[in-house]
Motif scaffolding. Structure first.
Motif, PDB file in Angstrom:
ATOM      1  N   PRO A 222      16.664  59.251 -40.079  1.00  0.00           N
ATOM      2  CA  PRO A 222      16.016  60.165 -41.020  1.00  0.00           C
ATOM      3  C   PRO A 222      16.439  61.612 -40.748  1.00  0.00           C
ATOM      4  N   VAL A 223      16.676  62.371 -41.809  1.00  0.00           N
ATOM      5  CA  VAL A 223      17.163  63.746 -41.622  1.00  0.00           C
ATOM      6  C   VAL A 223      16.029  64.721 -41.314  1.00  0.00           C
ATOM      7  N   GLY A 224      14.786  64.303 -41.580  1.00  0.00           N
ATOM      8  CA  GLY A 224      13.641  65.141 -41.225  1.00  0.00           C
ATOM      9  C   GLY A 224      13.672  66.474 -41.932  1.00  0.00           C
ATOM     10  N   SER A 225      13.130  67.484 -41.256  1.00  0.00           N
ATOM     11  CA  SER A 225      13.019  68.801 -41.893  1.00  0.00           C
ATOM     12  C   SER A 225      14.352  69.555 -41.805  1.00  0.00           C
ATOM     13  N   ASP A 226      15.269  69.068 -40.947  1.00  0.00           N
ATOM     14  CA  ASP A 226      16.539  69.789 -40.766  1.00  0.00           C
ATOM     15  C   ASP A 226      17.278  69.997 -42.075  1.00  0.00           C
ATOM     16  N   VAL A 227      17.239  68.982 -42.937  1.00  0.00           N
ATOM     17  CA  VAL A 227      18.005  69.090 -44.178  1.00  0.00           C
ATOM     18  C   VAL A 227      17.507  70.246 -45.033  1.00  0.00           C
ATOM     19  N   TRP A 228      16.198  70.483 -45.016  1.00  0.00           N
ATOM     20  CA  TRP A 228      15.674  71.576 -45.846  1.00  0.00           C
ATOM     21  C   TRP A 228      16.032  72.923 -45.245  1.00  0.00           C
ATOM     22  N   ILE A 229      15.942  72.990 -43.927  1.00  0.00           N
ATOM     23  CA  ILE A 229      16.338  74.247 -43.278  1.00  0.00           C
ATOM     24  C   ILE A 229      17.821  74.505 -43.556  1.00  0.00           C
ATOM     25  N   ALA A 230      18.620  73.437 -43.424  1.00  0.00           N
ATOM     26  CA  ALA A 230      20.061  73.576 -43.668  1.00  0.00           C
ATOM     27  C   ALA A 230      20.331  74.044 -45.100  1.00  0.00           C
ATOM     28  N   LEU A 231      19.671  73.389 -46.051  1.00  0.00           N
ATOM     29  CA  LEU A 231      19.899  73.763 -47.452  1.00  0.00           C
ATOM     30  C   LEU A 231      19.450  75.198 -47.718  1.00  0.00           C
ATOM     31  N   ALA A 232      18.325  75.570 -47.110  1.00  0.00           N
ATOM     32  CA  ALA A 232      17.850  76.943 -47.315  1.00  0.00           C
ATOM     33  C   ALA A 232      18.874  77.944 -46.785  1.00  0.00           C
ATOM     34  N   TRP A 233      19.398  77.683 -45.597  1.00  0.00           N
ATOM     35  CA  TRP A 233      20.429  78.563 -45.037  1.00  0.00           C
ATOM     36  C   TRP A 233      21.646  78.631 -45.958  1.00  0.00           C
ATOM     37  N   LEU A 234      22.121  77.433 -46.336  1.00  0.00           N
ATOM     38  CA  LEU A 234      23.368  77.387 -47.114  1.00  0.00           C
ATOM     39  C   LEU A 234      23.210  78.113 -48.445  1.00  0.00           C
ATOM     40  N   LEU A 235      22.119  77.810 -49.147  1.00  0.00           N
ATOM     41  CA  LEU A 235      21.922  78.466 -50.437  1.00  0.00           C
ATOM     42  C   LEU A 235      21.713  79.963 -50.243  1.00  0.00           C
ATOM     43  N   GLY A 236      20.963  80.311 -49.180  1.00  0.00           N
ATOM     44  CA  GLY A 236      20.718  81.734 -48.904  1.00  0.00           C
ATOM     45  C   GLY A 236      22.032  82.478 -48.671  1.00  0.00           C
ATOM     46  N   ILE A 237      22.880  81.914 -47.789  1.00  0.00           N
ATOM     47  CA  ILE A 237      24.166  82.566 -47.493  1.00  0.00           C
ATOM     48  C   ILE A 237      25.024  82.635 -48.755  1.00  0.00           C
ATOM     49  N   LEU A 238      25.011  81.519 -49.496  1.00  0.00           N
ATOM     50  CA  LEU A 238      25.822  81.466 -50.711  1.00  0.00           C
ATOM     51  C   LEU A 238      25.412  82.563 -51.697  1.00  0.00           C
ATOM     52  N   VAL A 239      24.105  82.671 -51.939  1.00  0.00           N
ATOM     53  CA  VAL A 239      23.636  83.641 -52.930  1.00  0.00           C
ATOM     54  C   VAL A 239      23.926  85.070 -52.471  1.00  0.00           C
ATOM     55  N   VAL A 240      23.618  85.346 -51.204  1.00  0.00           N
ATOM     56  CA  VAL A 240      23.822  86.710 -50.705  1.00  0.00           C
ATOM     57  C   VAL A 240      25.314  87.061 -50.701  1.00  0.00           C
ATOM     58  N   ALA A 241      26.147  86.130 -50.190  1.00  0.00           N
ATOM     59  CA  ALA A 241      27.583  86.407 -50.120  1.00  0.00           C
ATOM     60  C   ALA A 241      28.165  86.569 -51.523  1.00  0.00           C
ATOM     61  N   TYR A 242      27.741  85.708 -52.437  1.00  0.00           N
ATOM     62  CA  TYR A 242      28.231  85.783 -53.814  1.00  0.00           C
ATOM     63  C   TYR A 242      27.870  87.140 -54.427  1.00  0.00           C
ATOM     64  N   ALA A 243      26.599  87.537 -54.245  1.00  0.00           N
ATOM     65  CA  ALA A 243      26.154  88.801 -54.835  1.00  0.00           C
ATOM     66  C   ALA A 243      26.953  89.972 -54.266  1.00  0.00           C
ATOM     67  N   PHE A 244      27.144  89.955 -52.941  1.00  0.00           N
ATOM     68  CA  PHE A 244      27.924  91.019 -52.303  1.00  0.00           C
ATOM     69  C   PHE A 244      29.358  91.036 -52.814  1.00  0.00           C
ATOM     70  N   ALA A 245      29.960  89.851 -52.855  1.00  0.00           N
ATOM     71  CA  ALA A 245      31.360  89.761 -53.271  1.00  0.00           C
ATOM     72  C   ALA A 245      31.525  90.292 -54.688  1.00  0.00           C
ATOM     73  N   ILE A 246      30.613  89.886 -55.582  1.00  0.00           N
ATOM     74  CA  ILE A 246      30.722  90.324 -56.972  1.00  0.00           C
ATOM     75  C   ILE A 246      30.523  91.834 -57.069  1.00  0.00           C
ATOM     76  N   ALA A 247      29.579  92.344 -56.269  1.00  0.00           N
ATOM     77  CA  ALA A 247      29.342  93.792 -56.303  1.00  0.00           C
ATOM     78  C   ALA A 247      30.595  94.549 -55.856  1.00  0.00           C
ATOM     79  N   ILE A 248      31.217  94.067 -54.783  1.00  0.00           N
ATOM     80  CA  ILE A 248      32.432  94.727 -54.292  1.00  0.00           C
ATOM     81  C   ILE A 248      33.552  94.616 -55.330  1.00  0.00           C
ATOM     82  N   TYR A 249      33.641  93.441 -55.923  1.00  0.00           N
ATOM     83  CA  TYR A 249      34.671  93.197 -56.941  1.00  0.00           C
ATOM     84  C   TYR A 249      34.489  94.146 -58.123  1.00  0.00           C
ATOM     85  N   ARG A 250      33.237  94.274 -58.588  1.00  0.00           N
ATOM     86  CA  ARG A 250      32.953  95.176 -59.706  1.00  0.00           C
ATOM     87  C   ARG A 250      33.384  96.584 -59.382  1.00  0.00           C
ATOM     88  N   ARG A 251      33.031  97.010 -58.159  1.00  0.00           N
ATOM     89  CA  ARG A 251      33.366  98.376 -57.768  1.00  0.00           C
ATOM     90  C   ARG A 251      34.886  98.547 -57.735  1.00  0.00           C
TER      91      ARG A 251
END
Ligand SMILES: Nc1ncnc2c1ncn2[C@@H]1O[C@H](COP(=O)(O)OP(=O)(O)O)[C@@H](O)[C@H]1O
Ligand SMILES: [Mg+2]
Lengths: 254, 288
Positions: A222-251
């Motif tokens: 069973p993956v337990g709570s780890d999978v949710w923590i993992a997904l939260a990290w991954l989505l969090g990093i993805l969203v933040v990195a994407y937003a930063f990258a797009i902002a830099i790109y726009r500039r």
């Protein structure tokens, strides 16, 4: 502006895939380091590490090795993006009537393809070295999903590096800490074997939850709570990195 | 097609039959404390060759980047093909092509692949046929299947310009198209530019060389210290110079003369942009 986002992204993706096919060494290089690490840990250190489980050591460490593979692979995305910016082809694309986001997405999709190939090679070598899993198709798909998410998240970090680097070396240097991160996680040894502050860091950094999730999926546990923590990290990093990258790109392009 | 953009500036010039292809009014641009452009004004007539002459660092590239939507001006307006560069960048990009100061080719791809790539990105039919045609026109057929990284400077520049011609944009920007080229390649580029204008394309080129402007341009504007200090035809500009003095100077052959003598070409209109082996390409016989 244009309604050709998908078409343009496809055209530009096939361009950068062609770059990879012309220098397949980038994929080989990406796979060589993790394979060397795998040999080192399995045949040299592995015997000395008490994982506290009866899994074979290669089964234990493969998830971490896969993350290292991706972390080193994405450096090439930053590198190729940087070269496009330097070489002027980027400006040519910007001055043409093509969808602007396509230029970045092409690099991101290329990164995904290249990293999946590298990961495939590493898994192949692991199988030869004795990696075994009874994981179901669904579990494999879940592993693939997590690795894809991990690749996307780190690739957008690489896009930031590629867009803002001043030198070729700078464009890829950002990946060294990312490659190092799995070593201070549960990837190679249980975190409770580490001294206090290190253990605290290891337990609370993203790699541990991701490694634990993949390990559990391979071991049909069973993956337990780890999978949710993992997904939260991954989505969090993805969203933040994407937003930063797009902002830099726009500039950059305005 | 050539409708004035809705947001076009109010002063409709009545004394001009054709709306200019490019209209630059009061463009300013600074990088931090460096005031590169301090109010640049000029018009470029449709179908003409306009040379922007300026020394290194005068701001030519900055202006070209503004006109090709790569950079935003701090003040002033510019319209290209009737579209405001700030308000309608997408329409401007449909109307132009940019050949930047440094050749923007994909070094990993072959010459042909570079051309096919651009044709596809411009959503044209038959990208392969377009590529073959341009390779022939620019004497790159034999090199077409070689990686662009193996090309000489002149070949790379030709490929670069060929990429810019795909889709026949009505307006072309050439930023220092011959800087760094040998005399032969330089003349080839000149021929290409003349041919383009002959087909009705409007060309704005920048250069550091007076002779290049002389060779090519219908009008020459001199960019100096952030503004256009002179703008006129070659004859008009020459009139501004002090009256010619007659002096007797022994004429030393220039390196260019020597070079051309050695390769056997003295008449520049004959040094068309193709190898001797392609001597029968029809278009080369109508240099303008
Ligand atoms: N992105 C930039 N940031 C800061 N300074 C710049 C930038 N681009 C150009 N400059 C400066 O603006 C001036 C004009 O540059 P440029 O337009 O490239 O001149 P030219 O093309 O006529 O040689 C130069 O002094 C250059 O250093
Ligand atoms: Mg310049």
């Amino acid at each position: 502006m244009t309604t050709h986002v998908l078409g343009d992204t496809g055209i530009l993706t096939s361009r950068s895939l062609r770059h990879i096919l012309r220098s397949p060494d980038t994929i080989i290089t990406t796979a060589v380091t993790p394979i060397a690490l795998m040999l080192l840990f399995v045949y040299v250190f592995g015997g000395a590490i008490n994982t506290g489980s009866d899994e074979s050591y290669i089964n234990y460490m493969l998830p971490g090795i896969l993350l290292i593979t991706i972390a080193s692979g994405i450096a090439y995305t930053a590198y190729r993006l940087f070269l496009d910016l330097q070489g002027g082809i980027f400006e040519r694309f910007q001055s043409m009537p093509i969808a602007r986001s396509s230029v970045l997405w092409a690099h991101v999709l290329t990164s995904l393809a290249a990293n999946l190939v590298s990961v495939g090679i590493v898994i192949g070598v692991a199988l030869i070295m004795g990696f075994r899993t009874g994981a179901s198709v669904a579990a494999w798909l879940a592993v693939a999903g997590i690795l894809i998410l991990f690749t996307l998240a780190l690739t957008w970090v690489a896009v930031i590096a590629g867009l803002s680097a001043k030198t070729v070396d700078g464009a890829s240097a950002f990946s060294y800490p990312l490659i190092f991160l799995p070593f201070i996680s549960s990837a190679f040894a249980p975190t409770d074997s580490m001294p206090g502050p290190v253990a605290w860091f290891a337990e609370n950094q993203p790699v541990t939850s991701i490694v634990n999730t993949i390990r559990a999926l391979f071991a049909q546990q069973p993956v337990g709570s780890d999978v949710w923590i993992a997904l939260a990290w991954l989505l969090g990093i993805l969203v933040v990195a994407y937003a930063f990258a797009i902002a830099i790109y726009r500039r950059k392009i305005s | 097609m050539r409708e004035r953009a809705e947001n076009g500036e109010p002063d409709m010039t009545t004394n001009q039959a054709l709306e200019p292809a490019i209209r630059v009014q009061g463009i300013e641009k600074s990088f931090k404390d460096l005031h590169v452009l301090r109010g640049v004004d000029f018009d470029v007539r449709t179908g003409s060759i306009f040379a922007l002459l300026g020394s290194n660092g005068a701001g030519k590239t900055t202006l070209v980047r503004i006109l090709s939507t790569l950079l935003k001006a701090d003040a002033g307006t510019a319209t290209v093909h009737g579209f405001d560069v700030a308000a309608k960048p997408g329409d401007v990009r449909e109307s132009i092509s940019l050949t930047g100061q440094f050749a923007a080719v994909d070094e990993v791809l072959t010459g042909r692949e570079n051309l096919v790539l651009v044709a596809k990105l411009r959503h044209l039919k038959n990208p392969r046929a377009i590529a073959d045609d341009l390779l022939a026109r620019f004497s790159l057929t034999e090199a077409g299947n070689r990686k662009a990284s193996t090309y000489s400077g002149g070949m790379r520049r030709r490929l670069d310009i060929a990429m810019s011609l795909i889709g026949n944009p009505p307006i072309i920007f050439l930023d220092e198209p011959t800087t760094g080229l040998d005399p032969q390649a330089r003349i080839e580029v000149w021929q290409t530019v003349k041919k383009l204008a002959g087909q009705g394309t409007t060309v704005l080129l920048t250069t550091q060389y007076l002779d290049e402007a002389e060779q090519l341009a219908d009008r020459i504007a001199i960019l100096h210290k952030g503004t256009i200090i002179q703008n006129g035809t070659l004859a008009e500009l020459k009139r501004l110079l002090p009256p010619a003095k007659v002096e007797y100077v022994e004429k030393q052959p220039s390196l260019e003369d020597v070079f051309l003598a050695l390769v056997g070409d003295t008449d520049e209109t004959d040094t068309a942009d193709d190898d001797r082996s392609y001597g029968t390409v029809p278009a080369r016989k109508e240099p303008r």
